[in-house]
Design a protein around this motif. Structure first.
Motif, short mmCIF file in Angstrom:
data_model
loop_
_atom_site.label_atom_id
_atom_site.label_comp_id
_atom_site.label_asym_id
_atom_site.label_seq_id
_atom_site.Cartn_x
_atom_site.Cartn_y
_atom_site.Cartn_z
N ASP B 158 -12.24 67.10 48.55
CA ASP B 158 -12.15 65.81 49.22
C ASP B 158 -11.25 66.03 50.42
O ASP B 158 -10.04 65.98 50.31
CB ASP B 158 -11.56 64.76 48.27
CG ASP B 158 -11.54 63.37 48.91
OD1 ASP B 158 -11.99 63.24 50.06
OD2 ASP B 158 -11.06 62.44 48.24
N GLY B 162 -12.21 60.77 50.74
CA GLY B 162 -13.40 60.02 50.36
C GLY B 162 -13.22 59.35 49.01
O GLY B 162 -13.57 58.19 48.82
N HIS B 166 -11.34 55.90 50.02
CA HIS B 166 -12.47 54.97 50.18
C HIS B 166 -13.11 54.55 48.86
O HIS B 166 -13.33 53.36 48.63
CB HIS B 166 -13.49 55.56 51.15
CG HIS B 166 -12.87 55.75 52.49
ND1 HIS B 166 -12.50 54.69 53.27
CD2 HIS B 166 -12.47 56.86 53.16
CE1 HIS B 166 -11.92 55.13 54.37
NE2 HIS B 166 -11.89 56.46 54.33
N ASN B 212 -8.64 62.59 59.75
CA ASN B 212 -9.49 63.70 59.33
C ASN B 212 -9.03 65.05 59.87
O ASN B 212 -8.88 66.01 59.12
CB ASN B 212 -10.94 63.45 59.77
CG ASN B 212 -11.64 62.45 58.86
OD1 ASN B 212 -11.02 61.89 57.97
ND2 ASN B 212 -12.92 62.24 59.09
N VAL B 266 -16.48 56.77 57.09
CA VAL B 266 -16.20 56.86 55.66
C VAL B 266 -16.96 58.03 55.04
O VAL B 266 -16.40 58.81 54.25
CB VAL B 266 -16.55 55.54 54.96
CG1 VAL B 266 -16.48 55.68 53.45
CG2 VAL B 266 -15.64 54.41 55.42
N THR B 269 -15.50 61.46 55.88
CA THR B 269 -14.10 61.69 55.49
C THR B 269 -13.93 62.82 54.46
O THR B 269 -13.13 63.73 54.69
CB THR B 269 -13.46 60.37 55.01
OG1 THR B 269 -13.40 59.49 56.12
CG2 THR B 269 -12.06 60.59 54.47
N PRO B 270 -14.65 62.80 53.34
CA PRO B 270 -14.44 63.90 52.39
C PRO B 270 -15.01 65.23 52.89
O PRO B 270 -14.64 66.29 52.39
CB PRO B 270 -15.19 63.43 51.13
CG PRO B 270 -16.20 62.48 51.63
CD PRO B 270 -15.61 61.82 52.84
N HIS B 313 -16.89 50.94 52.11
CA HIS B 313 -15.96 51.99 51.67
C HIS B 313 -16.34 52.56 50.30
O HIS B 313 -16.32 53.78 50.10
CB HIS B 313 -14.54 51.46 51.66
CG HIS B 313 -14.08 51.09 53.04
ND1 HIS B 313 -13.56 52.00 53.90
CD2 HIS B 313 -14.13 49.90 53.70
CE1 HIS B 313 -13.28 51.39 55.05
NE2 HIS B 313 -13.63 50.13 54.95
N GLY B 317 -17.99 56.03 50.58
CA GLY B 317 -17.16 57.09 50.00
C GLY B 317 -17.93 57.88 48.95
O GLY B 317 -17.82 59.11 48.85
N GLY B 320 -20.49 60.00 50.65
CA GLY B 320 -19.80 61.11 51.31
C GLY B 320 -19.39 62.20 50.33
O GLY B 320 -19.58 63.39 50.59
N ALA B 321 -18.85 61.79 49.18
CA ALA B 321 -18.41 62.77 48.18
C ALA B 321 -19.60 63.58 47.67
O ALA B 321 -19.53 64.81 47.53
CB ALA B 321 -17.71 62.06 47.02
N THR B 324 -21.01 65.87 50.39
CA THR B 324 -20.15 67.03 50.59
C THR B 324 -20.61 68.15 49.66
O THR B 324 -20.65 69.33 50.04
CB THR B 324 -18.68 66.68 50.31
OG1 THR B 324 -18.32 65.57 51.12
CG2 THR B 324 -17.76 67.86 50.63
#
Lengths: 112, 401
Positions: B158, B162, B166, B212, B266, B269-270, B313, B317, B320-321, B324
């Motif tokens: 992360d 994230g 978030h 970031n 958002v 972010t991770p 968020h 989030g 995003g996680a 990733t």
């Protein structure tokens, strides 16, 4: 003497004023108002949320004029402010008993 | 210690600090005219109370020596021994700078939740909830992911928050919206000042570079990479949201554009320091797209998340996680995702998603129960009609005369 109350779309104000100026109307007042008639408000979408706007912004012009001007004003306003869609507004005409110019004390037609 | 790294993180910390006042503007503009000050106040209260709590105990719980992978110990309580030494977690910068940088994250995360309960929470209830939430939800989360806790040991990555920032604020927001119940229908819920929202959103975008890029914790190529992935994803988020809104509603909106930007921010972010530049654009676009639909969740499931914290968020989030775990590349920062041959990384990311949602949601529900039964959570009906600016703070935002 008559009082004319003209309720129109806010975007029509400048165009109506120009027409009234052409008729040599030398003074007027307007007020920002909100209301609804047959148009019944409208909806806006903010990030997926539908927001109902019940009272729409309108402009109300108030004029006090001599009787002979009334039809000319009505014709000018209707010709200018009409889009043909609901929400164009309304005109109300009523009798005025007297008018007084505060500065000089003139009464009636003299004061308009 | 390294002077370039130190200078860089000092600047990044101040960038991230700006995000909380920016959030006040962002949320304030979206609220109603009668609630704008109360809404801004949530962010400023967080700057006050969370900073002080972070110094007293929060920092050590998150970044103190690891206890069984669950929480930090009391080694840095009251900032004991933090001055004039290098940070254990970032050996090239002073411990004070690392602590300050992390402090801004904690402040922002708590403030983010406020978009959910805005317009109906008691100030005292909000204050107590925020303080408790920092200790019992944020500090464990930050420890698990960044402080050497069990998620870090498991290999969950992360980059800048994230999960911790978030997803955690999104899960708390869901709990708040459900426990508080919907706002009373006291007239139109249209935003009172969208230009303010756009300014706040733009400043969030600006601050996010510190958020970031600074999360590299050193100056150099990785920070530069994170800066660019952040910007590319955000721009793509604007496009993603705008395209779908344009297609569905006939007109693109400014609120849509800035919401798409936030969604892109958002989502990246991770991933900012783990994915390639090209992947960051794809992720941002997906973010704008997914979060556009995310904001409809509250209507579908009937919780009044006033300013869409869950939809943007929470969901952003989560996406995003997971992404990733899909797009991460070893060439960027030593971690491969699903597309580059490591499906386990994706599984680990999924575990971090489930763990974050479950943990933060349950803790938040418990804390809300405690706050409700002590100082009370929701304002009186009359206060909601009058507006929280007057009822909670005895002020008006707009005195036009």
């Amino acid at each position: 003497m008559k009082k004319i109350e003209i309720i129109i779309r806010p975007g029509m104000l400048e165009r109506v004023r120009n027409e009234l100026a052409a008729l040599e109307i030398h003074g007027m007042n307007y007020t920002d108002i909100r209301g609804y008639g047959r148009q019944h408000g409208h909806t806006e979408v903010y990030r997926g949320s539908v927001v109902t706007v019940d009272y729409l912004p309108k402009v109300k012009i108030e004029l006090v004029v001599n009787d002979d001007m009334v039809e000319k004003i009505i014709n000018a306003v209707v010709a200018t402010a009409r889009t043909g869609k609901v929400g164009d507004g309304k005109i109300f005409v009523s009798d005025v008993l007297d008018a007084i110019r505060i500065r000089t004390g003139e009464r009636g037609s003299e004061a308009i | 210690m390294n002077n370039a790294d130190t200078g860089f993180i000092i600047v990044c910390a101040t960038f991230v600090m700006l995000m909380t006042p920016a959030l006040a503007l962002f949320y304030g503009g979206l609220s109603r005219a009668r609630n704008i000050l109360a809404t801004c106040m949530y962010s400023y209260a967080s700057l006050g109370v969370i900073t002080v709590l972070w110094a007293l105990i929060g920092y050590t719980l998150a970044f103190g020596t690891d206890c069984k992978g669950l929480i930090g110990d009391f080694s840095f309580v009251f900032l004991e021994g933090v001055s004039f030494v290098a940070a254990p977690a970032a050996p090239t910068i002073p411990h004070t700078v690392f602590m300050a940088f992390q402090c801004m994250f904690a402040v922002l995360t708590v403030a983010l939740i406020s978009g959910s309960y805005a317009g109906r929470i008691r100030f005292t209830g909000m204050f107590l909830f925020s303080a408790l939430w920092l200790i019992f939800a944020y500090c464990p989360m930050a420890h698990w992911v960044w402080g050497g806790g069990w998620l870090a040991k498991l290999g969950a990555v992360d980059f800048a928050g994230g999960a911790v920032v978030h997803m955690a604020s999104g899960a708390a927001a869901l709990a708040c919206a459900q426990v508080l119940g919907p706002r009373l229908k006291t007239g139109s819920f249209a935003p009172n000042n969208l230009p303010l929202t756009l300014l706040g959103g733009g400043l969030l975008w600006f601050g996010w570079f510190g958020f970031n890029a600074g999360s590299a914790l050193v100056s150099g190529t990785l920070a530069g990479h994170a800066l660019l992935t952040t910007h590319l994803a955000t721009a793509s988020g604007v496009l993603g949201w705008m395209v779908i809104e344009w297609k569905r509603n006939g007109k693109p909106t400014t609120l849509g554009a800035i919401s798409g930007a936030l969604a892109g921010l958002v989502v990246i972010t991770p991933a900012a320091g783990f994915v390639s530049l090209g992947s960051s654009m794809i992720m941002g676009f997906i973010g704008g797209f997914v979060c556009y639909y995310g904001v409809f969740l509250k209507h579908k499931f009937g919780f009044d998340d006033a300013l869409d914290v869950v939809g943007i968020h929470g969901l952003g989030g989560t996406v995003g996680a997971l992404l990733t775990g899909v797009f991460a590349e070893k060439a960027v920062n030593g971690v491969n995702g699903l597309l580059h041959g490591d499906s386990w990384q994706f599984v680990v990311q999924a575990i971090s998603v489930v763990a974050t949602w479950l943990f933060v949601y349950v803790v938040s529900r418990i804390l809300l129960k405690i706050v409700d039964s002590t100082v009370g959570l929701r304002v009186e009906e009359d206060a909601e009609y009058v507006g929280l600016d007057l009822s909670e703070h005895n002020e008006r935002a707009y005195s036009l005369e």
